[in-house]
Design a protein around this motif. Sequence first.
Motif, PDB file in Angstrom:
ATOM      1  N   LEU A  90     -21.381 -46.792  64.073  1.00 50.50           N
ATOM      2  CA  LEU A  90     -22.256 -48.271  63.809  1.00 50.50           C
ATOM      3  C   LEU A  90     -23.722 -48.096  63.202  1.00 50.50           C
ATOM      4  O   LEU A  90     -24.018 -48.885  62.201  1.00 50.50           O
ATOM      5  N   ILE A  91     -24.177 -46.992  63.598  1.00 48.03           N
ATOM      6  CA  ILE A  91     -25.741 -46.820  62.981  1.00 48.03           C
ATOM      7  C   ILE A  91     -25.484 -46.479  61.588  1.00 48.03           C
ATOM      8  O   ILE A  91     -26.213 -46.839  60.657  1.00 48.03           O
ATOM      9  N   ALA A  92     -24.401 -45.560  61.215  1.00 47.97           N
ATOM     10  CA  ALA A  92     -24.515 -45.071  59.828  1.00 47.97           C
ATOM     11  C   ALA A  92     -23.906 -46.221  59.023  1.00 47.97           C
ATOM     12  O   ALA A  92     -24.010 -46.187  57.716  1.00 47.97           O
ATOM     13  N   ALA A  93     -23.061 -47.009  59.514  1.00 47.38           N
ATOM     14  CA  ALA A  93     -22.561 -48.233  58.709  1.00 47.38           C
ATOM     15  C   ALA A  93     -23.394 -49.343  58.631  1.00 47.38           C
ATOM     16  O   ALA A  93     -23.116 -50.330  57.715  1.00 47.38           O
ATOM     17  N   THR A  94     -24.443 -49.502  59.409  1.00 45.64           N
ATOM     18  CA  THR A  94     -25.364 -50.549  59.465  1.00 45.64           C
ATOM     19  C   THR A  94     -26.484 -50.599  58.421  1.00 45.64           C
ATOM     20  O   THR A  94     -27.243 -49.683  58.629  1.00 45.64           O
ATOM     21  N   LYS A  95     -26.628 -51.453  57.390  1.00 46.04           N
ATOM     22  CA  LYS A  95     -27.599 -51.351  56.332  1.00 46.04           C
ATOM     23  C   LYS A  95     -28.969 -51.615  57.272  1.00 46.04           C
ATOM     24  O   LYS A  95     -29.140 -52.692  58.066  1.00 46.04           O
ATOM     25  N   GLY A  96     -30.076 -51.137  57.040  1.00 46.52           N
ATOM     26  CA  GLY A  96     -31.329 -51.466  57.947  1.00 46.52           C
ATOM     27  C   GLY A  96     -31.583 -50.497  59.047  1.00 46.52           C
ATOM     28  O   GLY A  96     -32.457 -50.402  59.569  1.00 46.52           O
ATOM     29  N   ALA A  97     -30.330 -50.051  59.577  1.00 48.00           N
ATOM     30  CA  ALA A  97     -30.532 -49.296  60.918  1.00 48.00           C
ATOM     31  C   ALA A  97     -31.118 -47.799  60.693  1.00 48.00           C
ATOM     32  O   ALA A  97     -30.951 -47.346  59.544  1.00 48.00           O
ATOM     33  N   SER A  98     -31.664 -47.424  61.649  1.00 45.91           N
ATOM     34  CA  SER A  98     -32.514 -46.102  61.445  1.00 45.91           C
ATOM     35  C   SER A  98     -31.549 -45.026  61.607  1.00 45.91           C
ATOM     36  O   SER A  98     -30.778 -44.889  62.656  1.00 45.91           O
ATOM     37  N   ASN A  99     -31.432 -44.218  60.467  1.00 45.33           N
ATOM     38  CA  ASN A  99     -30.453 -42.966  60.814  1.00 45.33           C
ATOM     39  C   ASN A  99     -30.764 -41.897  61.387  1.00 45.33           C
ATOM     40  O   ASN A  99     -30.055 -40.885  61.998  1.00 45.33           O
TER      41      ASN A  99
END
Length: 162
Positions: free
Chosen positions: A93-102
């Motif tokens: 979910l983190i990797a696929a969400t634009k704007g999420a902090s990797n």
Amino acid sequence: MERKGSVASPANKGYFERFASTVTQATGSSAAFIIAFFTVIIWAVTGPLFHYSENWQLVINTGTTIVTFLMVFLIQKAQNKDSMSVQLKLNELIAATKGASNRLVSVENLTEDELKVLQDHYKMMAELTRQASDLRQSHSVEEAIKDTAEKLEDEMGTGHTL
């Protein structure tokens, strides 16, 4: 697109994996609780028959100790598997969400000190966002600082940044 073999079928699991899954499911069932409950009831009812002897007490103590000892390992295995599954889903979910902090991908592998740094980072972001009073605006500490600086610039008309 589903990759071939991406989900483990029962045939792909090892013997212990299948055994642990089966036992964990079975022991977490209502039937298992009822069996355990009636075992204790039968043991208690037979107390007068055996004159509440040491052997009578030893039977329940030994049985519960053995079951508890083995169940600790099965429960830990199930928890480890569940935890890994949840972590992988969160990473996706983190990797696929634009704007999420990797930086949070595989956060479970960080040291306690590194986690503390991240926690402080997100506390600062939460405080900056709270001050901005719009909880939906920022996705990272950097964005929160930038948004707060821009708001301060607008309010003060100075053009300075944080």
